[in-house]
Design an enzyme around this catalytic site. Structure first.
Site, PDB file in Angstrom:
ATOM      1  N   HIS A  21       0.820  -1.118  -0.111  1.00 13.13           N
ATOM      2  CA  HIS A  21       0.000   0.120  -0.131  1.00 13.13           C
ATOM      3  C   HIS A  21       0.822   1.478   0.151  1.00 13.13           C
ATOM      4  O   HIS A  21       0.397   2.238   0.550  1.00 13.13           O
ATOM      5  CB  HIS A  21      -1.018   0.049   1.135  1.00 13.13           C
ATOM      6  CG  HIS A  21      -1.600  -1.165   1.307  1.00 13.13           C
ATOM      7  ND1 HIS A  21      -3.033  -1.450   0.803  1.00 13.13           N
ATOM      8  CD2 HIS A  21      -1.437  -2.326   1.848  1.00 13.13           C
ATOM      9  CE1 HIS A  21      -3.327  -2.803   1.170  1.00 13.13           C
ATOM     10  NE2 HIS A  21      -2.386  -3.283   1.769  1.00 13.13           N
ATOM     11  N   SER A  30      12.608  21.497 -17.726  1.00 11.44           N
ATOM     12  CA  SER A  30      11.549  22.429 -17.889  1.00 11.44           C
ATOM     13  C   SER A  30      12.002  23.491 -18.526  1.00 11.44           C
ATOM     14  O   SER A  30      13.010  24.034 -18.480  1.00 11.44           O
ATOM     15  CB  SER A  30      11.259  22.811 -16.393  1.00 11.44           C
ATOM     16  OG  SER A  30      10.241  23.738 -16.525  1.00 11.44           O
ATOM     17  N   LYS A  64      14.548  22.117 -12.524  1.00 14.21           N
ATOM     18  CA  LYS A  64      13.839  20.906 -12.704  1.00 14.21           C
ATOM     19  C   LYS A  64      15.040  19.961 -13.411  1.00 14.21           C
ATOM     20  O   LYS A  64      15.510  20.238 -14.466  1.00 14.21           O
ATOM     21  CB  LYS A  64      12.763  21.057 -13.551  1.00 14.21           C
ATOM     22  CG  LYS A  64      11.465  21.504 -12.763  1.00 14.21           C
ATOM     23  CD  LYS A  64      11.107  21.004 -11.281  1.00 14.21           C
ATOM     24  CE  LYS A  64      10.435  19.780 -11.557  1.00 14.21           C
ATOM     25  NZ  LYS A  64       9.193  19.753 -12.206  1.00 14.21           N
ATOM     26  N   ASN A  68      13.504  16.357 -14.723  1.00  9.50           N
ATOM     27  CA  ASN A  68      12.261  15.445 -14.724  1.00  9.50           C
ATOM     28  C   ASN A  68      12.537  14.122 -15.349  1.00  9.50           C
ATOM     29  O   ASN A  68      13.291  13.757 -16.436  1.00  9.50           O
ATOM     30  CB  ASN A  68      11.171  15.989 -15.411  1.00  9.50           C
ATOM     31  CG  ASN A  68      10.882  17.519 -15.057  1.00  9.50           C
ATOM     32  OD1 ASN A  68      10.937  17.404 -13.753  1.00  9.50           O
ATOM     33  ND2 ASN A  68      10.504  18.138 -15.740  1.00  9.50           N
ATOM     34  N   GLU A  75       8.552   8.461 -17.578  1.00  7.81           N
ATOM     35  CA  GLU A  75       7.282   8.641 -17.834  1.00  7.81           C
ATOM     36  C   GLU A  75       6.669   8.200 -19.441  1.00  7.81           C
ATOM     37  O   GLU A  75       5.666   7.746 -19.276  1.00  7.81           O
ATOM     38  CB  GLU A  75       6.719  10.180 -17.674  1.00  7.81           C
ATOM     39  CG  GLU A  75       7.046  10.559 -16.223  1.00  7.81           C
ATOM     40  CD  GLU A  75       7.243  12.115 -15.925  1.00  7.81           C
ATOM     41  OE1 GLU A  75       7.008  12.669 -16.945  1.00  7.81           O
ATOM     42  OE2 GLU A  75       7.910  12.264 -15.106  1.00  7.81           O
ATOM     43  N   LYS A  94      -1.429  -5.811 -39.795  1.00  6.02           N
ATOM     44  CA  LYS A  94      -0.079  -5.465 -39.899  1.00  6.02           C
ATOM     45  C   LYS A  94       0.303  -4.062 -39.293  1.00  6.02           C
ATOM     46  O   LYS A  94       1.243  -4.111 -38.467  1.00  6.02           O
ATOM     47  CB  LYS A  94       0.502  -5.590 -41.507  1.00  6.02           C
ATOM     48  CG  LYS A  94       0.249  -7.073 -41.912  1.00  6.02           C
ATOM     49  CD  LYS A  94       0.308  -6.988 -43.285  1.00  6.02           C
ATOM     50  CE  LYS A  94      -0.991  -6.690 -43.849  1.00  6.02           C
ATOM     51  NZ  LYS A  94      -2.131  -7.528 -43.262  1.00  6.02           N
TER      52      LYS A  94
END
Ligand code: ARG
Length: 464
Positions: A162, A283, A289, A291, A296, A331
């Site tokens: 959790h 950024s 930043k 990232n 992602e 395809k």
């Protein structure tokens, strides 16, 4: 005899008007299935040899056709081939060119064959090598994970349930969980080969052929294991496409899970891992930043791959037997999925070569959340002759007590523990040591350092 003059479609004797130019543009598959030219030519050559062997075509015609096909292969591979969209797909483009090169005798190549079996033959041959290539990429990834695991046997971190600290474990053990997943992925791809190894060539349009063909011969020559059993099933079946897409989906899901986990651990809130500048982006407005874009990207792409599986399932749902144009989209779906998964495997490999666990932070976090509570309960069962449930209750009381004191259970001293149970002695303090906790999990598959070392040896041999 099939004529093919003045660049007209081969069905122009029957169909008097040119196909709507708009549909001709969008209904063809040439831009997609060009990719299959090698497989198509290989299939045609073997088919031609078989026709000759079976005395269906003459030696002279066989040689002419094969000469033409080889010339076409050479032209395409050297970018000297003039693809023509009015001939809707790669099969028709090659046949058309064959007519130009060798003349009317090109008309014999399509004896006892339909595009329906031809296209699946090409696709299966292509998918067989694509599947093997995917497994090579998985192998590379497995080696990288193993290398990371080897470096991190003694890197202690919290295992989560959790997303709350649960029990201490070794970072290597965590990483090796993904070795199991990717090995299962490899097996799934391996299993795909079974149906991919059934040769569709020779079932013709849908009922087989009256020519005395030899399907075992083409099976052997094209590297398949056996011919398919039922002609109508063969031209309708795309289960092998679904198997492949499902295998890709599960693999992409594993990639997405590890990516998500690494994104969380790289967050400022967790700060358990650092990523090298090679695998972050900046950024446009916030100068500070870094990232984790590649991770992602990996998480996001699993969505596209699952979507492709669902596209194919939906195309097949409710489709009567046998061939319909609907099937042509298989395809594009396969090629795109293959391309995405291949890049995902490569990117994940790169990211994993560029992550640095912050061992100190990992250790600090493991010291939160009373991660040795289960060890304490186990200790009570073993040393105080009480049931696990009774030990669980007593440990919960100790956790409550520690929390009231704004401490972790391992920060309690013997005096404090004795307040809850006077029978506690010095011995108990050992269970709060994180290394002891990890090393006590010696059951097969557990996180003990010895288990991990054995597993690393096993996988090193396996992945050599
Ligand atoms: N381009 C077609 C496809 O990829 C080839 C099969 C055509 N067969 C037919 N009966 N129209 O599906």
């Amino acid at each position: 005899m099939v004529k093919n003059k003045n660049n007209k479609a081969i069905w122009n004797t029957r169909i008097k008007k040119r196909t709507s130019s708009f549909f001709a543009k969008i209904g063809g598959s040439l831009e997609i299935d060009k990719k299959l030219y090698k497989e198509d030519i290989m299939g045609s050559i073997v088919h031609t040899e078989m026709l000759f062997k079976q005395k269906i075509i003459s030696f002279k015609i066989k040689n002419k056709i094969i000469y033409g096909l080889k010339k076409i292969e050479n032209e395409i591979s050297k970018n000297k081939f003039n693809f023509d969209r009015t001939f809707e797909d790669i099969h028709m483009n090659i046949e058309k060119r064959l007519f130009e090169i060798i003349g009317e005798e090109a008309g014999y190549v399509h004896t006892a064959r339909s595009r329906n079996d031809q296209v699946i033959t090409d696709l299966k041959i292509w998918m067989k090598s694509a599947t093997k290539e995917i497994n090579k990429n998985i192998d590379k990834l497995l080696k990288t994970i193993l290398k990371n695991a080897e470096k991190n046997i003694y890197t202690i971190m919290p295992g989560f349930t959790h997303l709350k600290n649960a029990q201490a474990l070794s970072f290597a053990h965590y990483l090796m969980a993904y070795i199991e997943m990717f090995i299962r992925d490899k097996k799934r791809f391996q299993n795909c080969l079974e149906s991919l190894n059934e040769n569709p060539l020779g079932v013709s349009a849908l009922t087989g052929t009256s020519f005395n063909i030899d399907r075992n011969y083409t099976t052997r020559k094209l590297g398949f294991k056996k011919p398919t059993n039922n002609s109508i099933d063969t031209v309708s079946d795309r289960d092998f496409v679904l198997d492949y897409l499902y295998s890709c989906s599960v693999c992409a899901m594993h990639i997405s899970r590890i990516s998500e986990e690494l994104i969380i651990w790289n967050s400022d809130a967790f700060s358990l891992i650092k990523l090298s500048d090679k695998v972050v982006t900046g950024s446009s407005i916030m100068p500070q930043k870094k990232n984790p874009d590649p991770l992602e990207y990996l998480r996001g792409k699993s969505g596209t791959i699952f979507g492709n599986l669902f596209s194919m399932l939906t195309i097949l749902k409710g489709l009567p037997l046998s061939y319909f144009k609907d099937l042509q989209d298989d395809k594009e779906i396969i090629f795109k999925t293959n391309e995405i998964l291949t890049s995902c495997l490569k990117i994940l490999d790169e990211v994993l070569n560029n992550i640095y666990p912050d061992k100190k932070k990992m250790f600090e976090l493991t010291n939160k959340g009373h991660v040795t509570a289960t060890d304490l309960a186990d200790y009570l069962v073993k040393n105080k002759s009480i049931s696990f449930r009774a030990a669980y209750q007593k440990t919960a009381e100790i956790v409550n007590f520690a929390e009231k004191k704004k401490k972790q259970i391992h920060e309690l001293d013997l005096k404090e523990l004795k307040k809850i149970d006077p029978h506690f002695n010095e011995d108990v303090l050992k269970v709060f040591n994180l290394k002891n906790s990890i090393n006590s999990k010696k059951s097969y598959g557990g996180t003990s350092f010895d288990n991990i070392k054995k597993m690393i040896i096993k996988y090193k041999k396996l992945l050599k």
